[in-house]
Design a protein around this motif. Structure first.
Motif, PDB file in Angstrom:
ATOM      1  N   ILE A  60      19.619  56.116  36.690  1.00 43.01           N
ATOM      2  CA  ILE A  60      20.124  54.746  36.155  1.00 43.01           C
ATOM      3  C   ILE A  60      21.301  55.149  35.218  1.00 43.01           C
ATOM      4  CG2 ILE A  60      18.369  54.386  34.326  1.00 43.01           C
ATOM      5  CD1 ILE A  60      18.283  51.257  35.415  1.00 43.01           C
ATOM      6  N   ALA A  64      21.779  49.135  43.734  1.00 46.95           N
ATOM      7  CA  ALA A  64      20.787  50.079  43.911  1.00 46.95           C
ATOM      8  C   ALA A  64      20.970  50.810  45.139  1.00 46.95           C
ATOM      9  CB  ALA A  64      19.482  49.309  43.817  1.00 46.95           C
ATOM     10  N   VAL A 119      14.401  57.530  39.943  1.00 49.18           N
ATOM     11  CA  VAL A 119      15.223  56.515  39.736  1.00 49.18           C
ATOM     12  C   VAL A 119      16.321  57.078  38.726  1.00 49.18           C
ATOM     13  CG1 VAL A 119      16.203  54.229  39.276  1.00 49.18           C
ATOM     14  CG2 VAL A 119      13.926  54.527  40.273  1.00 49.18           C
ATOM     15  N   ILE A 163      17.997  55.830  44.233  1.00 45.99           N
ATOM     16  CA  ILE A 163      16.622  55.928  44.284  1.00 45.99           C
ATOM     17  C   ILE A 163      16.357  56.679  45.385  1.00 45.99           C
ATOM     18  CG2 ILE A 163      14.430  54.773  44.603  1.00 45.99           C
ATOM     19  CD1 ILE A 163      16.163  52.087  43.986  1.00 45.99           C
ATOM     20  N   VAL A 211      11.514  51.422  38.760  1.00 51.90           N
ATOM     21  CA  VAL A 211      12.740  50.395  38.503  1.00 51.90           C
ATOM     22  C   VAL A 211      12.463  49.719  37.413  1.00 51.90           C
ATOM     23  CG1 VAL A 211      13.784  48.191  39.558  1.00 51.90           C
ATOM     24  CG2 VAL A 211      13.052  50.242  40.862  1.00 51.90           C
ATOM     25  N   MET A 227      21.729  52.007  40.182  1.00 54.16           N
ATOM     26  CA  MET A 227      20.557  53.103  40.240  1.00 54.16           C
ATOM     27  C   MET A 227      20.552  53.857  41.643  1.00 54.16           C
ATOM     28  SD  MET A 227      17.067  50.656  39.773  1.00 54.16           S
ATOM     29  CE  MET A 227      17.643  48.948  39.196  1.00 54.16           C
ATOM     30  N   VAL A 275      12.823  46.172  44.610  1.00 53.41           N
ATOM     31  CA  VAL A 275      13.864  46.183  43.493  1.00 53.41           C
ATOM     32  C   VAL A 275      14.263  44.860  42.888  1.00 53.41           C
ATOM     33  CG1 VAL A 275      16.071  46.965  42.766  1.00 53.41           C
ATOM     34  CG2 VAL A 275      14.847  48.478  44.361  1.00 53.41           C
ATOM     35  N   SER A 288      22.958  50.707  50.500  1.00 51.73           N
ATOM     36  CA  SER A 288      23.196  49.900  48.945  1.00 51.73           C
ATOM     37  C   SER A 288      22.725  48.754  49.021  1.00 51.73           C
ATOM     38  CB  SER A 288      24.356  50.128  48.329  1.00 51.73           C
ATOM     39  OG  SER A 288      25.149  49.684  48.966  1.00 51.73           O
ATOM     40  N   SER A 338      14.896  47.097  49.264  1.00 56.01           N
ATOM     41  CA  SER A 338      15.474  46.189  48.265  1.00 56.01           C
ATOM     42  C   SER A 338      14.700  45.125  47.695  1.00 56.01           C
ATOM     43  CB  SER A 338      17.179  45.832  48.931  1.00 56.01           C
ATOM     44  OG  SER A 338      16.597  45.288  49.986  1.00 56.01           O
TER      45      SER A 338
END
Ligand code: GLA
Length: 408
Positions: free
Chosen positions: A61, A78, A59, A139, A159, A137, A118, A87, A115
């Motif tokens: 970030i 993300a 990840v 990933i 995460v 982020m 996350v 996304s 997702s």
């Protein structure tokens, strides 16, 4: 650092820069895991012996200036490189939204999306009172999915670690593991134990992690340098995992309730035998697996520490047989892989299914010198006898979740 580490790391940094026009502040790596022995014991407060592996989630970030232009609009964005750059935006202005358990019926495969993992971690962090602000982020990862190698735990730990690093919360590896587990239990729907998350958070190079899941005490057990960790993916998709898994868990809880204890960890083998009549035949077998698997796990940690591969092998085969007969979570292709490996390595180590079961992988521990013979027998026999394709990985026990260097 292997090739894949470098390329995933480079990919998340590059994609982050392209999208946000600046460098990420951190790149976090959290590995998948393979469990050497101690299966379906973690949610019974028992012992497990996993190690982190080279496959991992990455990840990148940061807090890009472009992200929170509008006052009061706080959100986490993300991006998943492995899903064509899809996304997902999580608004932090909305109320906390736990739990969101999935309806997992017997015939519906899990509908979980990347997702959701996350979002689940973010919801748990908010629920715990951590002050989140806008963040971005990117990933990516190379943990094979649906293989029982904890791709989801590695994503959730990564995460949590990434957010903790960005906002300087100083969460410990065990905190991160517990947050990831709660996200899975309350938001995703699988009532998993704590093994995968702890293995990902605490892994160490060339070590297995003996975990006491009652008090989360960890002991690092050195792996003999001549031993290879071989993971063979059966090619069987783990379709009914969540519902079957949750059923096994309920059966263990029923056994503990009937025996008047809080978990099966409290029950000795002799006491289980003495109370056999109070349990249904099926629930008795489930409990017998858990209780004997705890004994095998402690004995295996000792055998590993002493480099006693013969003893380790006996314990691994016994674990597999117990998972096949008492716990009923193996499938014939997994049994066949174990049998084929045993036929070529003899007493030089052992093999067993690893992870939740119903497909996924077999793990073998044996000297490196036996790898070609294992490859050869899988190639010549497995597809012929099952019509399935197996994939074989030779892994190393690797370090746990950590921050990698980002050159600006
Ligand atoms: C899955 C779960 C773990 C553990 C194993 C079985 O991997 O996520 O918590 O229960 O199955 O040992």
């Amino acid at each position: 650092m292997n090739q894949s580490t470098v390329s995933c790391q480079a990919a998340v940094i590059e994609a982050y820069r392209e999208r946000y026009g600046e460098s990420p502040m951190y790149v976090i790596i959290a590995p998948g895991r393979v469990n050497l022995i101690g299966e379906h014991t973690d949610y019974n407060e028992g012992f497990v012996l996993p190690c982190a592996i080279g496959f991992a989630t990455y990840v990148a970030i940061g807090r890009p200036t472009t992200l929170s232009k509008e006052e009061g609009d706080t959100r986490v964005e993300a991006v998943a490189l492995d899903y064509e750059g899809e996304s997902s935006t999580i608004s932090l202005n909305e109320p906390i939204n736990l739990p969101r358990r999935l309806e997992v019926s017997d015939d519906s495969p899990s509908k979980t999306r990347w997702s959701d993992y996350v979002r689940g971690v973010i919801e748990v962090l908010r629920d715990q009172g951590h002050a989140l602000q806008s963040a971005a982020m990117v990933i990516s990862g190379d943990v094979p999915q649906g293989a029982g190698l904890s791709s989801s735990a590695s994503l959730q730990v990564a995460v949590g670690f990434a957010l903790s690093s960005l906002f300087d919360w100083g969460l410990t590896p065990t905190d991160l593991a517990l947050i990831a587990q709660r996200a899975e239990n309350e938001y995703v729907g699988c009532q998993c134990g704590i093994m995968d998350q702890l293995a990902s958070a605490h892994g160490a190079e060339q070590r297995a992690t003996l975990i006491d899941c009652r008090d989360l005490r960890l002991d690092l057990i050195p792996l003999p340098s001549e031993v290879a960790i071989i993971i063979i993916h059966s090619g069987v998709k783990r379709g009914l995992v969540d519902s079957e898994y949750n059923t096994r868990r309920m059966e263990c809880e029923e056994a503990a309730r009937t025996l008047g204890v809080t978990s099966l960890r409290e029950v000795s083998e002799s006491s289980l035998i003495a109370h056999q009549q109070t349990l249904s035949e099926k629930v008795y077998r489930r409990a017998r697996h858990v209780i004997t698997e705890n004994q095998r796990t402690l004995a295996a940690a000792e055998a590993l520490a002493q480099g006693d591969l013969k003893r380790l092998g006996e314990l691994m085969y016994a674990s597999h047989a117990s998972l096949a007969n008492d716990y009923e979570v193996t499938v014939p292709p997994l049994d066949l892989i174990v049998e084929l490996i045993q036929s070529v390595i003899g007493e030089e180590g052992g093999a067993r299914m690893t992870g939740g079961g119903f497909g996924g992988c077999v793990v073998a521990l044996t000297p490196h010198a036996n790898v070609p013979a294992i490859k050869a027998i899988i190639e010549s026999q497995y597809t012929l006898r099952t019509d399935l394709e197996a994939r074989l990985f030779v892994c190393k026990a690797s370090g746990g979740a950590r921050a990698l260097t980002v050159s600006q």
